[in-house]
Design a protein around this motif. Structure first.
Motif, mmCIF file in Angstrom:
data_model
loop_
_atom_site.group_PDB
_atom_site.id
_atom_site.type_symbol
_atom_site.label_atom_id
_atom_site.label_comp_id
_atom_site.label_asym_id
_atom_site.label_seq_id
_atom_site.Cartn_x
_atom_site.Cartn_y
_atom_site.Cartn_z
ATOM 1 N N LYS A 2 1.000 -1.177 -0.103
ATOM 2 C CA LYS A 2 0.098 -0.061 -0.177
ATOM 3 C C LYS A 2 0.872 1.238 -0.101
ATOM 4 O O LYS A 2 2.067 1.419 0.352
ATOM 5 C CB LYS A 2 -0.979 0.037 1.154
ATOM 6 C CG LYS A 2 -1.984 -1.287 1.180
ATOM 7 C CD LYS A 2 -3.086 -0.803 2.145
ATOM 8 C CE LYS A 2 -3.940 -2.136 1.962
ATOM 9 N NZ LYS A 2 -4.546 -2.319 0.575
ATOM 10 N N ILE A 4 0.864 4.968 1.372
ATOM 11 C CA ILE A 4 0.385 5.985 2.484
ATOM 12 C C ILE A 4 1.096 7.162 2.366
ATOM 13 O O ILE A 4 2.164 7.463 2.386
ATOM 14 C CB ILE A 4 0.572 5.387 3.781
ATOM 15 C CG1 ILE A 4 0.297 3.821 3.967
ATOM 16 C CG2 ILE A 4 0.081 6.120 5.028
ATOM 17 C CD1 ILE A 4 -1.068 3.589 3.741
ATOM 18 N N TYR A 32 6.211 -0.536 3.018
ATOM 19 C CA TYR A 32 5.278 0.481 2.328
ATOM 20 C C TYR A 32 5.743 1.380 1.608
ATOM 21 O O TYR A 32 6.785 1.678 1.831
ATOM 22 C CB TYR A 32 4.199 1.141 3.417
ATOM 23 C CG TYR A 32 3.239 0.176 4.061
ATOM 24 C CD1 TYR A 32 1.928 0.132 3.617
ATOM 25 C CD2 TYR A 32 3.771 -0.802 4.960
ATOM 26 C CE1 TYR A 32 1.132 -0.644 4.486
ATOM 27 C CE2 TYR A 32 2.971 -1.741 5.767
ATOM 28 C CZ TYR A 32 1.593 -1.620 5.357
ATOM 29 O OH TYR A 32 0.742 -2.447 5.932
ATOM 30 N N VAL A 81 -4.241 5.471 1.018
ATOM 31 C CA VAL A 81 -4.824 5.838 2.324
ATOM 32 C C VAL A 81 -4.101 7.246 2.554
ATOM 33 O O VAL A 81 -2.745 7.360 2.624
ATOM 34 C CB VAL A 81 -4.676 4.970 3.643
ATOM 35 C CG1 VAL A 81 -5.199 5.621 4.958
ATOM 36 C CG2 VAL A 81 -5.234 3.743 3.348
ATOM 37 N N HIS A 83 -3.271 9.654 5.649
ATOM 38 C CA HIS A 83 -3.114 9.866 7.117
ATOM 39 C C HIS A 83 -2.747 11.249 7.527
ATOM 40 O O HIS A 83 -1.623 11.876 7.539
ATOM 41 C CB HIS A 83 -2.110 8.989 7.483
ATOM 42 C CG HIS A 83 -2.272 8.746 9.176
ATOM 43 N ND1 HIS A 83 -1.767 7.559 9.680
ATOM 44 C CD2 HIS A 83 -2.897 9.418 9.966
ATOM 45 C CE1 HIS A 83 -2.031 7.652 11.136
ATOM 46 N NE2 HIS A 83 -2.659 8.554 11.333
ATOM 47 N N TYR A 353 -5.251 0.617 8.209
ATOM 48 C CA TYR A 353 -5.182 0.852 6.688
ATOM 49 C C TYR A 353 -5.717 -0.201 6.034
ATOM 50 O O TYR A 353 -6.465 -0.079 4.946
ATOM 51 C CB TYR A 353 -3.621 0.890 6.417
ATOM 52 C CG TYR A 353 -2.994 2.097 7.016
ATOM 53 C CD1 TYR A 353 -3.493 3.260 7.379
ATOM 54 C CD2 TYR A 353 -1.409 2.103 7.201
ATOM 55 C CE1 TYR A 353 -2.749 4.117 8.048
ATOM 56 C CE2 TYR A 353 -0.796 3.025 7.734
ATOM 57 C CZ TYR A 353 -1.501 4.221 8.308
ATOM 58 O OH TYR A 353 -0.654 5.376 8.713
#
Length: 358
Positions: A2, A4, A32, A81, A83, A353
């Motif tokens: 993923k 982020i 990541y 995602v 954050h 996540y």
């Protein structure tokens, strides 16, 4: 793996900034793809040097430009995602979510106080509260309880580990003898009241002049010139050393015996946890989230807010009973390493996540 994107107004010293820095490094180590959008700062530079792609976004200066910039980053790099950290970042992330449909996690490092502006944060996918105190306060302000999770900030326990050789060298460099009790206070210096710098000066003036104590003040801010002036006027220059803004706090804490934080308000007290990770018992006012991080009578002491005499007495107690200080030190290391590590924090972030972006 993923992708982020962390969004935060700035990346200098502070709880939110340290949280982002710690999480970003650990996530990258786990494979990541991590991105950072911020107003820049020393910690942003360190993440860039570590191989994390960073972008300048004027979070506090221009909402319109920030929304456009972050939306562009999300689309170009296929972010999974966002954050967000801080109210301003949360507001921007909410608008980006409307533009892109990307899920947003928001960490509430402080109290959500301006509901007229910050109500949109309640529309985000998940709100992480850094303490139960923050969660309860958010519920009382009308936030939906099912959006709120308590997940404590993690400490990089490899970074915050005591080094006896450094302790000896630093104390010699500062001119401290082996019996000197060294207190450390790490925080921004917005003014003399907010984090309690004024309380410490007053306590030393009223009760501590004859004590073999030294206070290391680490941090900077608009209140630093006034703090230095007060130290001179109160004739405390022989007891208080102002070290300014430092990115090697873990290095300097080796010289200390205790960490102190007589704040009027704290949502968590990250610097207390960092100190305890290095075996420095914590003494703080019992406000906000500090009772969740300091185990009173086991890893340090909680003091009634504004009670300078009790603050002095608790410091004096540990100075007079070095075996108790040693016991608190050992308790604190165990407590932090069992409950507040960066690995545990990121384990919990991964669950969130993957829930939002399977």
């Amino acid at each position: 793996m993923k992708r982020i994107l962390f969004l935060v107004p700035r990346m200098n010293i502070g709880g939110a900034e340290t949280y982002v820095y710690t999480a970003a490094k650990e996530l990258r180590a786990r494979g990541y793809e991590v991105f950072l959008a911020s107003g820049g700062g020393r910690l942003a530079d360190k993440l860039k040097a570590a191989g994390i792609r960073t972008f300048f976004v004027p979070v506090r200066q221009s909402k319109f430009l920030s929304v456009w910039r972050v939306s562009s980053i999300v689309k170009k790099y296929h972010i999974d995602v966002i954050h967000a950290n801080s109210g301003a970042a949360g507001i921007i992330a909410a608008r980006v979510k409307r533009n892109t449909s990307v899920p947003v996690v928001y960490t509430a490092h402080g109290i959500l106080g301006n509901m007229e502006k910050e109500y949109v944060i309640d529309q985000l996918d998940q709100i992480i509260c850094v303490s139960e105190y923050v969660r309860q306060d958010s519920i009382a302000r009308g936030f939906h309880e099912d959006h709120l999770l308590v997940r404590y900030s993690g400490i990089d326990t490899e970074r915050f580990t005591a080094n006896e050789e450094e302790r000896i060298r630093l104390r010699k460099e500062f001119g401290f003898d082996k019996d000197t009790l060294v207190l450390a206070m790490v925080s921004r210096i917005k003014n003399l009241e907010h984090k309690g710098h004024g309380h410490l000066l007053s306590m030393l003036d009223k009760y501590g002049r004859k004590e073999n104590w030294k206070l290391l003040v680490i941090g900077k801010g608009n209140g630093l010139p006034l703090l230095k002036a007060k130290i001179r006027v109160m004739h405390l220059s022989d007891k208080v050393l102002c070290l300014g803004h430092r990115t090697d706090v873990e290095h300097l804490l080796n010289a200390a015996d205790l960490t102190v934080l007589p704040s009027h308000f704290e949502t968590f007290g990250l610097v207390l946890a960092e100190g305890m990770a290095m075996g420095k018992p914590a003494i703080a006012f019992s406000v906000g989230g500090t009772p969740e991080i300091v185990k009173d009578g086991e890893t340090g002491f909680l003091v009634e807010k504004d009670n300078e005499k009790e603050l002095y007495e608790r410091i004096k107690q540990l100075d007079s009973d070095r075996s108790l200080l040693k016991q608190f030190s050992e308790n604190g290391i165990r407590w932090i390493r069992s409950q507040f590590t960066n690995r545990r924090m990121v384990d919990e972030l991964e669950v969130i996540y993957h829930k939002l972006s399977p």
